[in-house]
Design a protein around this motif. Structure first.
Motif, PDB file in Angstrom:
ATOM      1  N   PHE A   1       0.865  -1.166   0.000  1.00  0.00           N
ATOM      2  CA  PHE A   1       0.000   0.000   0.000  1.00  0.00           C
ATOM      3  C   PHE A   1       0.903   1.217   0.000  1.00  0.00           C
ATOM      4  CE2 PHE A   1      -2.180   3.357   2.408  1.00  0.00           C
ATOM      5  CZ  PHE A   1      -3.338   3.487   1.669  1.00  0.00           C
ATOM      6  N   SER A   2       0.693   2.112  -0.953  1.00  0.00           N
ATOM      7  CA  SER A   2       1.538   3.307  -1.011  1.00  0.00           C
ATOM      8  C   SER A   2       0.694   4.556  -1.193  1.00  0.00           C
ATOM      9  CB  SER A   2       2.566   3.196  -2.148  1.00  0.00           C
ATOM     10  OG  SER A   2       1.918   3.069  -3.387  1.00  0.00           O
ATOM     11  N   VAL A   3       1.183   5.630  -0.594  1.00  0.00           N
ATOM     12  CA  VAL A   3       0.575   6.951  -0.714  1.00  0.00           C
ATOM     13  C   VAL A   3       1.718   7.901  -1.055  1.00  0.00           C
ATOM     14  CG1 VAL A   3      -0.644   8.799   0.477  1.00  0.00           C
ATOM     15  CG2 VAL A   3      -1.175   6.413   1.016  1.00  0.00           C
ATOM     16  N   ILE A   4       1.643   8.525  -2.228  1.00  0.00           N
ATOM     17  CA  ILE A   4       2.690   9.436  -2.679  1.00  0.00           C
ATOM     18  C   ILE A   4       2.058  10.787  -2.969  1.00  0.00           C
ATOM     19  CG2 ILE A   4       4.587   9.816  -4.280  1.00  0.00           C
ATOM     20  CD1 ILE A   4       3.082   6.474  -4.371  1.00  0.00           C
ATOM     21  N   ASN A   5       2.610  11.817  -2.350  1.00  0.00           N
ATOM     22  CA  ASN A   5       2.132  13.181  -2.591  1.00  0.00           C
ATOM     23  C   ASN A   5       3.047  13.862  -3.595  1.00  0.00           C
ATOM     24  OD1 ASN A   5      -0.024  13.148  -0.756  1.00  0.00           O
ATOM     25  ND2 ASN A   5       1.329  13.601   0.937  1.00  0.00           N
ATOM     26  N   PHE A   6       2.434  14.518  -4.559  1.00  0.00           N
ATOM     27  CA  PHE A   6       3.162  15.278  -5.563  1.00  0.00           C
ATOM     28  C   PHE A   6       2.682  16.721  -5.522  1.00  0.00           C
ATOM     29  CE2 PHE A   6       3.257  10.963  -7.113  1.00  0.00           C
ATOM     30  CZ  PHE A   6       4.562  10.817  -7.560  1.00  0.00           C
TER      31      PHE A   6
ATOM     32  N   LEU B   1      -1.318  16.515  -5.560  1.00  0.00           N
ATOM     33  CA  LEU B   1      -1.922  15.318  -6.144  1.00  0.00           C
ATOM     34  C   LEU B   1      -1.395  14.147  -5.318  1.00  0.00           C
ATOM     35  CD1 LEU B   1      -3.474  13.818  -8.448  1.00  0.00           C
ATOM     36  CD2 LEU B   1      -1.252  13.606  -9.582  1.00  0.00           C
ATOM     37  N   THR B   2      -2.308  13.370  -4.758  1.00  0.00           N
ATOM     38  CA  THR B   2      -1.916  12.189  -3.984  1.00  0.00           C
ATOM     39  C   THR B   2      -2.298  10.946  -4.775  1.00  0.00           C
ATOM     40  OG1 THR B   2      -2.290  13.385  -1.917  1.00  0.00           O
ATOM     41  CG2 THR B   2      -2.191  10.983  -1.778  1.00  0.00           C
ATOM     42  N   VAL B   3      -1.322  10.068  -4.952  1.00  0.00           N
ATOM     43  CA  VAL B   3      -1.539   8.810  -5.678  1.00  0.00           C
ATOM     44  C   VAL B   3      -1.547   7.691  -4.624  1.00  0.00           C
ATOM     45  CG1 VAL B   3      -0.668   7.244  -7.440  1.00  0.00           C
ATOM     46  CG2 VAL B   3      -0.320   9.707  -7.682  1.00  0.00           C
ATOM     47  N   ILE B   4      -2.657   6.950  -4.592  1.00  0.00           N
ATOM     48  CA  ILE B   4      -2.827   5.853  -3.638  1.00  0.00           C
ATOM     49  C   ILE B   4      -2.901   4.563  -4.445  1.00  0.00           C
ATOM     50  CG2 ILE B   4      -4.307   4.878  -1.841  1.00  0.00           C
ATOM     51  CD1 ILE B   4      -5.514   7.839  -1.766  1.00  0.00           C
ATOM     52  N   GLN B   5      -2.052   3.590  -4.067  1.00  0.00           N
ATOM     53  CA  GLN B   5      -2.050   2.336  -4.813  1.00  0.00           C
ATOM     54  C   GLN B   5      -1.950   1.144  -3.876  1.00  0.00           C
ATOM     55  OE1 GLN B   5       1.335   3.333  -7.351  1.00  0.00           O
ATOM     56  NE2 GLN B   5      -0.009   3.145  -9.120  1.00  0.00           N
ATOM     57  N   ILE B   6      -2.655   0.110  -4.235  1.00  0.00           N
ATOM     58  CA  ILE B   6      -2.500  -1.203  -3.633  1.00  0.00           C
ATOM     59  C   ILE B   6      -2.106  -2.133  -4.762  1.00  0.00           C
ATOM     60  CG2 ILE B   6      -3.683  -3.185  -2.607  1.00  0.00           C
ATOM     61  CD1 ILE B   6      -5.359  -1.285  -1.027  1.00  0.00           C
ATOM     62  N   ASP B   7      -1.061  -2.905  -4.560  1.00  0.00           N
ATOM     63  CA  ASP B   7      -0.673  -3.843  -5.606  1.00  0.00           C
ATOM     64  C   ASP B   7       0.060  -5.026  -5.006  1.00  0.00           C
ATOM     65  OD1 ASP B   7       2.311  -3.345  -5.670  1.00  0.00           O
ATOM     66  OD2 ASP B   7       1.633  -1.364  -6.253  1.00  0.00           O
TER      67      ASP B   7
ATOM     68  N   LYS C   1      -5.821   2.800   7.189  1.00  0.00           N
ATOM     69  CA  LYS C   1      -6.930   3.657   7.637  1.00  0.00           C
ATOM     70  C   LYS C   1      -6.439   5.035   8.074  1.00  0.00           C
ATOM     71  CE  LYS C   1     -10.247   0.103   8.607  1.00  0.00           C
ATOM     72  NZ  LYS C   1     -11.441  -0.187   9.322  1.00  0.00           N
ATOM     73  N   ASN C   2      -5.289   5.084   8.725  1.00  0.00           N
ATOM     74  CA  ASN C   2      -4.715   6.369   9.137  1.00  0.00           C
ATOM     75  C   ASN C   2      -4.332   7.208   7.914  1.00  0.00           C
ATOM     76  OD1 ASN C   2      -3.848   8.208  11.172  1.00  0.00           O
ATOM     77  ND2 ASN C   2      -1.739   7.625  10.687  1.00  0.00           N
ATOM     78  N   ALA C   3      -3.783   6.574   6.895  1.00  0.00           N
ATOM     79  CA  ALA C   3      -3.436   7.291   5.662  1.00  0.00           C
ATOM     80  C   ALA C   3      -4.687   7.875   5.021  1.00  0.00           C
ATOM     81  CB  ALA C   3      -2.715   6.360   4.685  1.00  0.00           C
ATOM     82  N   PHE C   4      -5.751   7.101   4.962  1.00  0.00           N
ATOM     83  CA  PHE C   4      -7.001   7.605   4.380  1.00  0.00           C
ATOM     84  C   PHE C   4      -7.572   8.747   5.217  1.00  0.00           C
ATOM     85  CE2 PHE C   4      -7.261   3.807   1.655  1.00  0.00           C
ATOM     86  CZ  PHE C   4      -7.707   4.415   0.487  1.00  0.00           C
ATOM     87  N   LYS C   5      -7.467   8.640   6.526  1.00  0.00           N
ATOM     88  CA  LYS C   5      -7.972   9.708   7.403  1.00  0.00           C
ATOM     89  C   LYS C   5      -7.278  11.026   7.076  1.00  0.00           C
ATOM     90  CE  LYS C   5      -7.281  10.703  12.051  1.00  0.00           C
ATOM     91  NZ  LYS C   5      -6.947  10.253  13.385  1.00  0.00           N
ATOM     92  N   ASN C   6      -5.973  10.973   6.888  1.00  0.00           N
ATOM     93  CA  ASN C   6      -5.202  12.180   6.558  1.00  0.00           C
ATOM     94  C   ASN C   6      -5.567  12.726   5.178  1.00  0.00           C
ATOM     95  OD1 ASN C   6      -3.861  12.084   9.015  1.00  0.00           O
ATOM     96  ND2 ASN C   6      -2.180  10.873   8.197  1.00  0.00           N
ATOM     97  N   ILE C   7      -5.769  11.843   4.212  1.00  0.00           N
ATOM     98  CA  ILE C   7      -6.106  12.279   2.850  1.00  0.00           C
ATOM     99  C   ILE C   7      -7.495  12.907   2.827  1.00  0.00           C
ATOM    100  CG2 ILE C   7      -6.529  11.499   0.483  1.00  0.00           C
ATOM    101  CD1 ILE C   7      -4.464   9.228   1.114  1.00  0.00           C
ATOM    102  N   LYS C   8      -8.441  12.326   3.556  1.00  0.00           N
ATOM    103  CA  LYS C   8      -9.816  12.835   3.586  1.00  0.00           C
ATOM    104  C   LYS C   8      -9.873  14.283   4.065  1.00  0.00           C
ATOM    105  CE  LYS C   8     -12.032   8.459   4.632  1.00  0.00           C
ATOM    106  NZ  LYS C   8     -12.753   7.724   5.669  1.00  0.00           N
TER     107      LYS C   8
END
Length: 181
Positions: free
Chosen positions: A20-25, A173-179, A126-133
């Motif tokens: 799971f990755s969260v990258i901010n650009f 721009l935040t890119v969220i990926q699960i792979d 869930k914490n990452a999503f909380k911050n993005i929201k």
């Protein structure tokens, strides 16, 4: 438009079975009013962002077909899709909550015997999503038709989700990926 990598979070479950990755650009220059165009500009930009699974310069793939013939090729893609096939219609505007639910459902398929590790991983997600929201103004999911899936990529389509959050105030721009790694 130009993009400059700002920060990243990266979490792995099960020795790399899934990540799971969260990258901010930072979005440099003017942000287009159409969020799909912002996402498309990021993907079409002739620059690699390896951590975001964006390979304009390509990466080597060793693929063996059903007859045992091996072929080494270079793949120019974004996740499991060839960059040149992606279009504006491939980004679906959805709520970030809907995307979070899809992510959690996918991750629960990978629940492993080590309950503590799994709980920590889900907690990080869930914490990452909380911050993005808190800062997201628009959210898009990469959802092209299945025929655009490049089957010799290193990603399995069933284990890949990608979303894009746009924060217009801070120009992020935040890119969220699960792979599957």
């Amino acid at each position: 438009m130009r993009f400059k990598e700002q920060s990243k979070q990266y979490y792995i479950l099960g020795h790399g079975a899934i990540s799971f990755s969260v990258i901010n650009f930072e979005i440099v220059e003017v942000i287009d009013d159409n969020g799909k165009k912002v996402v498309h500009e990021f993907i079409k930009l002739p620059e690699d962002f390896e951590f975001a699974r964006k390979y304009v310069g390509g990466y080597h793939s060793d693929h063996t077909n059903q007859f045992g013939k091996s072929n080494i090729s270079k793949i120019y893609g974004f996740g499991p899709y060839l960059i040149d096939t992606l279009e504006l219609d491939d980004y679906k505007k959805i709520s970030i909550e809907e995307f979070e639910n899809q992510c959690v459902e996918l991750l629960f398929e990978y629940k492993i015997n080590r309950e503590i590790k799994f709980a920590e991983f889900i907690g990080n997600v869930k914490n990452a999503f909380k911050n993005i929201k808190m800062s997201s103004h628009e959210f898009y999911q990469l959802l092209p038709p299945e025929w655009k899936y490049y089957d010799i990529s290193s990603f399995q389509l069933s284990d890949y989700l990608c979303g894009f959050s746009i924060n217009r105030v801070d120009k992020i721009l935040t890119v969220i990926q699960i792979d599957d790694e």
